[in-house]
Structures are given as structure tokens and as C-alpha cells.
Design an enzyme around this catalytic site. Structure first.
Site, PDB file in Angstrom:
ATOM      1  N   HIS A 104     -54.452 -59.273  16.977  1.00  0.00           N
ATOM      2  CA  HIS A 104     -53.137 -58.904  16.284  1.00  0.00           C
ATOM      3  C   HIS A 104     -52.902 -57.762  16.028  1.00  0.00           C
ATOM      4  O   HIS A 104     -54.465 -57.490  15.187  1.00  0.00           O
ATOM      5  CB  HIS A 104     -52.428 -59.257  14.763  1.00  0.00           C
ATOM      6  CG  HIS A 104     -51.627 -59.067  13.978  1.00  0.00           C
ATOM      7  ND1 HIS A 104     -49.939 -59.157  14.557  1.00  0.00           N
ATOM      8  CD2 HIS A 104     -51.021 -59.408  13.115  1.00  0.00           C
ATOM      9  CE1 HIS A 104     -49.087 -58.897  14.561  1.00  0.00           C
ATOM     10  NE2 HIS A 104     -49.861 -58.592  13.132  1.00  0.00           N
ATOM     11  N   CYS A 125     -46.350 -63.053  12.421  1.00  0.00           N
ATOM     12  CA  CYS A 125     -46.856 -62.287  13.078  1.00  0.00           C
ATOM     13  C   CYS A 125     -47.957 -63.328  13.819  1.00  0.00           C
ATOM     14  O   CYS A 125     -47.859 -63.140  14.996  1.00  0.00           O
ATOM     15  CB  CYS A 125     -48.140 -61.082  12.890  1.00  0.00           C
ATOM     16  SG  CYS A 125     -46.670 -59.840  11.860  1.00  0.00           S
ATOM     17  N   ASN A 131     -46.592 -52.307  15.160  1.00  0.00           N
ATOM     18  CA  ASN A 131     -46.610 -53.513  14.394  1.00  0.00           C
ATOM     19  C   ASN A 131     -45.572 -54.699  15.190  1.00  0.00           C
ATOM     20  O   ASN A 131     -44.813 -54.227  14.781  1.00  0.00           O
ATOM     21  CB  ASN A 131     -46.816 -54.183  13.222  1.00  0.00           C
ATOM     22  CG  ASN A 131     -46.783 -55.505  12.744  1.00  0.00           C
ATOM     23  OD1 ASN A 131     -46.981 -56.485  13.828  1.00  0.00           O
ATOM     24  ND2 ASN A 131     -47.642 -56.070  11.657  1.00  0.00           N
TER      25      ASN A 131
HETATM   26  N1  ACO Z   1     -46.233 -41.786   4.320  1.00  0.00           N
HETATM   27  C1  ACO Z   1     -47.200 -41.226   3.385  1.00  0.00           C
HETATM   28  N2  ACO Z   1     -47.492 -41.378   2.751  1.00  0.00           N
HETATM   29  C2  ACO Z   1     -47.121 -43.102   2.573  1.00  0.00           C
HETATM   30  C3  ACO Z   1     -46.920 -43.912   3.030  1.00  0.00           C
HETATM   31  C4  ACO Z   1     -45.844 -43.265   4.628  1.00  0.00           C
HETATM   32  N3  ACO Z   1     -45.159 -43.908   5.722  1.00  0.00           N
HETATM   33  N4  ACO Z   1     -46.696 -45.091   3.215  1.00  0.00           N
HETATM   34  C5  ACO Z   1     -46.745 -44.713   1.674  1.00  0.00           C
HETATM   35  N5  ACO Z   1     -47.345 -43.724   1.249  1.00  0.00           N
HETATM   36  C6  ACO Z   1     -48.253 -43.710   0.308  1.00  0.00           C
HETATM   37  C7  ACO Z   1     -48.213 -44.187  -1.417  1.00  0.00           C
HETATM   38  O1  ACO Z   1     -46.819 -44.213  -1.803  1.00  0.00           O
HETATM   39  C8  ACO Z   1     -48.812 -44.225  -1.933  1.00  0.00           C
HETATM   40  O2  ACO Z   1     -48.980 -42.917  -2.240  1.00  0.00           O
HETATM   41  P1  ACO Z   1     -49.256 -42.676  -4.066  1.00  0.00           P
HETATM   42  O3  ACO Z   1     -50.780 -42.670  -4.068  1.00  0.00           O
HETATM   43  O4  ACO Z   1     -48.520 -41.811  -4.941  1.00  0.00           O
HETATM   44  O5  ACO Z   1     -48.677 -43.989  -5.145  1.00  0.00           O
HETATM   45  C9  ACO Z   1     -50.115 -43.109  -0.898  1.00  0.00           C
HETATM   46  O6  ACO Z   1     -49.315 -43.546   0.816  1.00  0.00           O
HETATM   47  C10 ACO Z   1     -51.204 -43.975  -0.214  1.00  0.00           C
HETATM   48  O7  ACO Z   1     -51.014 -45.893  -0.767  1.00  0.00           O
HETATM   49  P2  ACO Z   1     -51.966 -47.265   0.274  1.00  0.00           P
HETATM   50  O8  ACO Z   1     -51.136 -48.064  -0.047  1.00  0.00           O
HETATM   51  O9  ACO Z   1     -53.104 -47.065  -0.698  1.00  0.00           O
HETATM   52  O10 ACO Z   1     -52.293 -46.703   1.628  1.00  0.00           O
HETATM   53  P3  ACO Z   1     -53.013 -47.509   2.568  1.00  0.00           P
HETATM   54  O11 ACO Z   1     -54.281 -46.966   2.650  1.00  0.00           O
HETATM   55  O12 ACO Z   1     -53.183 -49.215   1.915  1.00  0.00           O
HETATM   56  O13 ACO Z   1     -52.070 -47.945   3.376  1.00  0.00           O
HETATM   57  C11 ACO Z   1     -51.029 -49.297   4.265  1.00  0.00           C
HETATM   58  C12 ACO Z   1     -51.225 -48.222   2.957  1.00  0.00           C
HETATM   59  C13 ACO Z   1     -51.147 -49.187   6.163  1.00  0.00           C
HETATM   60  C14 ACO Z   1     -49.079 -50.592   4.730  1.00  0.00           C
HETATM   61  C15 ACO Z   1     -52.373 -50.681   5.070  1.00  0.00           C
HETATM   62  O14 ACO Z   1     -52.063 -50.623   3.374  1.00  0.00           O
HETATM   63  C16 ACO Z   1     -51.747 -52.116   5.763  1.00  0.00           C
HETATM   64  O15 ACO Z   1     -51.996 -51.744   7.138  1.00  0.00           O
HETATM   65  N6  ACO Z   1     -51.504 -52.985   5.032  1.00  0.00           N
HETATM   66  C17 ACO Z   1     -51.166 -54.196   6.161  1.00  0.00           C
HETATM   67  C18 ACO Z   1     -49.863 -54.412   6.537  1.00  0.00           C
HETATM   68  C19 ACO Z   1     -49.431 -54.387   7.585  1.00  0.00           C
HETATM   69  O16 ACO Z   1     -50.361 -54.152   8.200  1.00  0.00           O
HETATM   70  N7  ACO Z   1     -49.134 -55.561   7.362  1.00  0.00           N
HETATM   71  C20 ACO Z   1     -47.902 -56.626   8.796  1.00  0.00           C
HETATM   72  C21 ACO Z   1     -48.563 -57.371   8.080  1.00  0.00           C
HETATM   73  S1  ACO Z   1     -46.195 -57.853   8.653  1.00  0.00           S
HETATM   74  C22 ACO Z   1     -46.240 -59.515   8.921  1.00  0.00           C
HETATM   75  O17 ACO Z   1     -46.830 -60.223   9.239  1.00  0.00           O
HETATM   76  C23 ACO Z   1     -44.267 -59.666   9.231  1.00  0.00           C
END
Ligand code: ACO
Length: 368
Positions: free
Chosen positions: A249, A111, A279
Site C-alpha cells: 500500500h 485502504c 495515496n
Molecule cells: N505542509 C507543511 N507542513 C505541514 C504539512 C504540510 N502539508 N502537514 C503538516 N505540517 C506540519 C505540521 O503542522 C507540524 O507542524 P508543527 O511542528 O508546527 O506542529 C509539522 O509539519 C510536522 O508534522 P508531523 O505530524 O510531525 O509530520 P510527520 O513527519 O509525522 O509527517 C504525515 C506527517 C506525513 C501525515 C505522517 O505522519 C504520515 O504519513 N502518517 C501516516 C498517514 C497515512 O499515510 N495515512 C494513510 C491512511 S489513509 C486510509 O487508510 C484511508
């Protein structure tokens, strides 16, 4: 002293929109979950290849700068979703804009690829190697997405943007940056299926599985970007209060808010467009920069701060002094080929190609 002014900018977003409601028909997810956890409402799905998206963005950036393609001396193409590894993507753009024999190379820090490209192109202008450069951030993530994995499928989109840099005697363009990488944590964001490791095991190109520890990425993204903001500002002897606009970003609205809070930057001075595109990896910062200019959020002489993070895990922040001009010098009639298909249909056809490969293609292979 020579500087590298940003004199042109252009973006290209494919027209097909995939909404959260579309996704909730494909996966166990909901608009409410996606918006509340990420800030994303919709993203774009491209009906054309990566080179086409990048070419349209490049043509628009050149028109905005009033620079002929034949005058370009360097093309830096930031991406991690190449149409081809060999030949590289930059040489394809060189041919399309008629810039022979300009130097042309790709850069992949996921990214942050556009921002790392901005660093290298600026350095080559400031040291007199070239007099101008076209820097591209473009991604076609959709063919590499695991559309059965709700953890990642809701986060990403396709898009492209480019800027033109030209040598200037005025103190403008990229003034200082902090670049870094948490290599020890590189496994927390890995796309299995993109690369020779998998090709040698017979994995069909485009079949992927994402190793993605969202919460760990989140923490390092906030730490990396906010620390890099402080270092980049210290290098130009400025404080957060002197920053006119932050163009970060766009991976998750909550990450952007956390970085702004830690770095002492109020959200009123942060440009956000993640709700419409998700993203787009290396394309997010240059697309956001183009839209900040369109929205008149960048004034002449403004101090901009561009923080980024990506796979690797790379992180950075760039302090940019904007020049006198905030409107394009010209426009172009270069456009994408028309598209009649809804985003979900583009995806369906893409998935069909993956599961029914052309005769003679390698077969899909379980990861292990
Ligand atoms: N819809 C519904 N539920 C979901 C989804 C979805 N799309 N995705 C995950 N869940 C569930 C999970 O399974 C989990 O369920 P569980 O509690 O029963 O296990 C629950 O939601 C909570 O998941 P968390 O991981 O705790 O959610 P969080 O609030 O941390 O959000 C997210 C997840 C959005 C991925 C966040 O951690 C994030 O943005 N991280 C950064 C990722 C990112 O942006 N990376 C980009 C880098 S990309 C690059 O460089 C190429």
C-alpha cells in the site's frame, strides 16, 4: 485442489495532475515538505465519477484476461468513496460489463478494501461457489477531501484498478494472507461527513473534516504491516529472502521503507509509485501491481507480497504466487471521456458545488 489465478489486470488513472507546486498555491505547504515527509510529488484528480473510473479499469482487466464481461460470476468492489451506498457500486459495474446475474458486492475496509476483496473472492473460487471474479480497488477521494487542511490534502489522490481471478488447478494466485484490525484505535482516522451520522445532522454530502493523527497512524501502519508480512510468509513456509517483489500500500514512502526494514525486505525488491499518485486508498495496491507488470518487475512464477493498512485501522499482507503469463492477452478501446480542465479547476468547481448547493439540498453544518 482449486486455486484462484490472477489472469487479468487493468488500471485507470484520471489524466488531470495536481502537483505539489499547485498545492503550495492553495495551502501553507511546499514541494520540499511534501516530498521529504511523504515521497509524493503529484496526484490525480478525477473529472468523472467513481463508477466510470472503475469501469474503465475493469474493462482493461477483462481484456487482459481474454474474458467476456458476460462470463463474470462475481464482482467485488473495494472502496470507501462510493458514488452511492444504495445501490452499491458493484452492481453498477455488473450492468456496465453485461455480467447479469453475477453476484456483486462492495467491501469497505478503507485502504485495504482491494486486498480484503481479493481474500473473499479467492475464497469463493477456492470453495467452488464461483469459477471467476472481478476484484476492483477504486477511489474518488477528491470530492471528500478537506482542501483547507494541509495535514491531509497533500496525501491523497484518485484512481482505480482491477484484477480478474479464474479457477486453476495450478498452485497460483493468493496462497495465504494475514488480515487484522486495530479497532481500539479507529478514532485516529475518521472522516467526519461521510455517512449517515452526519446526513442526519444536515451536513451536506462532501463537506468533511478529517480527524487524522498522522504519527499514530504511521506507527500502527508499520507495526501492522510488518507483522502481517511475517505471518503471511510463515503460512506459506517462506522467508523474506524468498520474496521476489513486494507491492505495498502506498501511503507514505517512509512507511514503506520502515516496513521493508522491519520485515527484512531490501528496497530493491519493493515496488514504489507513490511519487506519481499519492495515496489512492484501495486503488494503490492494484495500480502498483499493474505498473510492476508493465515495468517487467513481475516474472512468471514470482512470489509477491502485498502488505496494506487503512482506516479501521485495518491491516493485512497477502502472499501471491504469480502464474505463467505476465503480459495481457488483449486490450480494449474503452476510455474515459476526454478532459480539458486542469486539476485545480476541477477542484474549484467541486468546491463551488459544496458551498453553493443545488436548491433543496441540505445545508453545510458545522461539525461538533
Ligand atoms: N505542509 C507543511 N507542513 C505541514 C504539512 C504540510 N502539508 N502537514 C503538516 N505540517 C506540519 C505540521 O503542522 C507540524 O507542524 P508543527 O511542528 O508546527 O506542529 C509539522 O509539519 C510536522 O508534522 P508531523 O505530524 O510531525 O509530520 P510527520 O513527519 O509525522 O509527517 C504525515 C506527517 C506525513 C501525515 C505522517 O505522519 C504520515 O504519513 N502518517 C501516516 C498517514 C497515512 O499515510 N495515512 C494513510 C491512511 S489513509 C486510509 O487508510 C484511508
Amino acid at each position: 485442489m482449486t486455486y484462484a489465478a490472477i489472469t487479468g489486470w487493468g488500471k485507470c488513472l484520471p489524466p488531470a495532475v495536481l502537483t505539489n507546486h499547485d498545492l503550495s498555491g492553495m495551502l501553507d505547504t511546499s514541494d520540499e515538505w511534501i516530498v521529504s515527509r511523504t515521497g509524493i510529488s503529484e496526484r490525480r484528480i478525477s473529472h468523472v465519477g467513481l463508477e466510470e473510473l472503475a469501469y474503465v479499469a475493469a474493462a482493461r482487466a477483462l481484456a487482459a484476461a481474454g474474458l467476456a464481461g458476460s462470463s463474470v460470476e462475481l464482482i467485488v468492489f473495494g472502496t470507501c468513496s462510493h458514488d452511492d451506498q444504495v445501490p452499491n457500486m458493484a452492481s453498477g459495474i455488473q450492468r456496465r460489463i453485461g455480467a447479469q446475474p453475477a453476484a456483486a458486492y462492495d467491501i469497505n475496509t478503507a485502504c485495504t478494501s482491494f486486498l480484503y476483496g481479493l481474500s473473499t473472492a479467492t475464497a469463493l473460487i477456492r470453495t467452488g461457489v464461483v469459477r471467476n471474479a472481478l476484484v476492483i480497488g477504486a477511489e474518488l477521494i477528491s470530492p471528500f477531501m478537506d482542501w483547507s487542511d494541509r495535514n491531509v490534502a497533500v496525501l491523497f489522490g484518485d484512481g482505480a484498478a482491477a484484477v480478474v481471478l479464474e479457477a486453476s488447478a495450478r498452485e497460483e494466485g493468493l496462497l495465504a494472507e494475514k488480515l487484522g484490525c486495530y479497532g481500539e484505535a479507529r478514532e485516529i482516522l475518521r472522516v467526519q461527513g461521510m455517512g449517515g451520522t452526519y446526513a442526519n445532522r444536515g451536513v451536506l454530502y462532501g463537506i468533511t473534516r478529517w480527524q487524522f493523527e498522522g504519527q499514530e497512524i504511521f506507527k500502527r501502519a508499520v507495526a501492522g504491516m510488518s507483522g502481517a508480512c511475517e505471518e503471511a510468509l510463515a503460512r506459506v513456509h517462506k522467508t523474506a529472502a524468498e520474496v521476489d517483489l513486494v507491492v505495498p500500500h502506498q501511503a507514505n514512502l517512509r512507511i514503506i521503507e520502515a516496513v521493508a526494514k522491519r520485515a527484512g525486505l531490501p528496497m530493491e525488491r519493493v515496488f514504489v509509485n507513490i511519487q506519481r499518485y499519492g495515496n489512492m486508498s484501495s486503488a494503490t495496491v492494484p495500480v502498483a501491481l499493474c505498473e510492476a507488470l508493465e515495468a517487467r518487475r513481475v516474472r512468471a512464477g514470482a512470489l509477491l507480497l502485498l502488505p496494506g493498512f487503512g482506516g479501521g485501522l485495518s491491516f493485512c499482507a497477502h502472499a501471491v504466487r504469480w502464474g505463467a503469463r505476465v503480459t495481457p492477452l488483449g486490450t480494449t478501446d474503452v476510455e474515459l471521456p476526454p478532459n480539458e480542465l486542469p486539476a485545480a479547476e476541477i477542484l474549484r468547481r467541486c468546491l463551488e458545488r459544496k458551498t453553493h448547493p443545488a436548491p433543496g439540498a441540505a445545508s453545510a453544518h458545522p461539525f461538533g
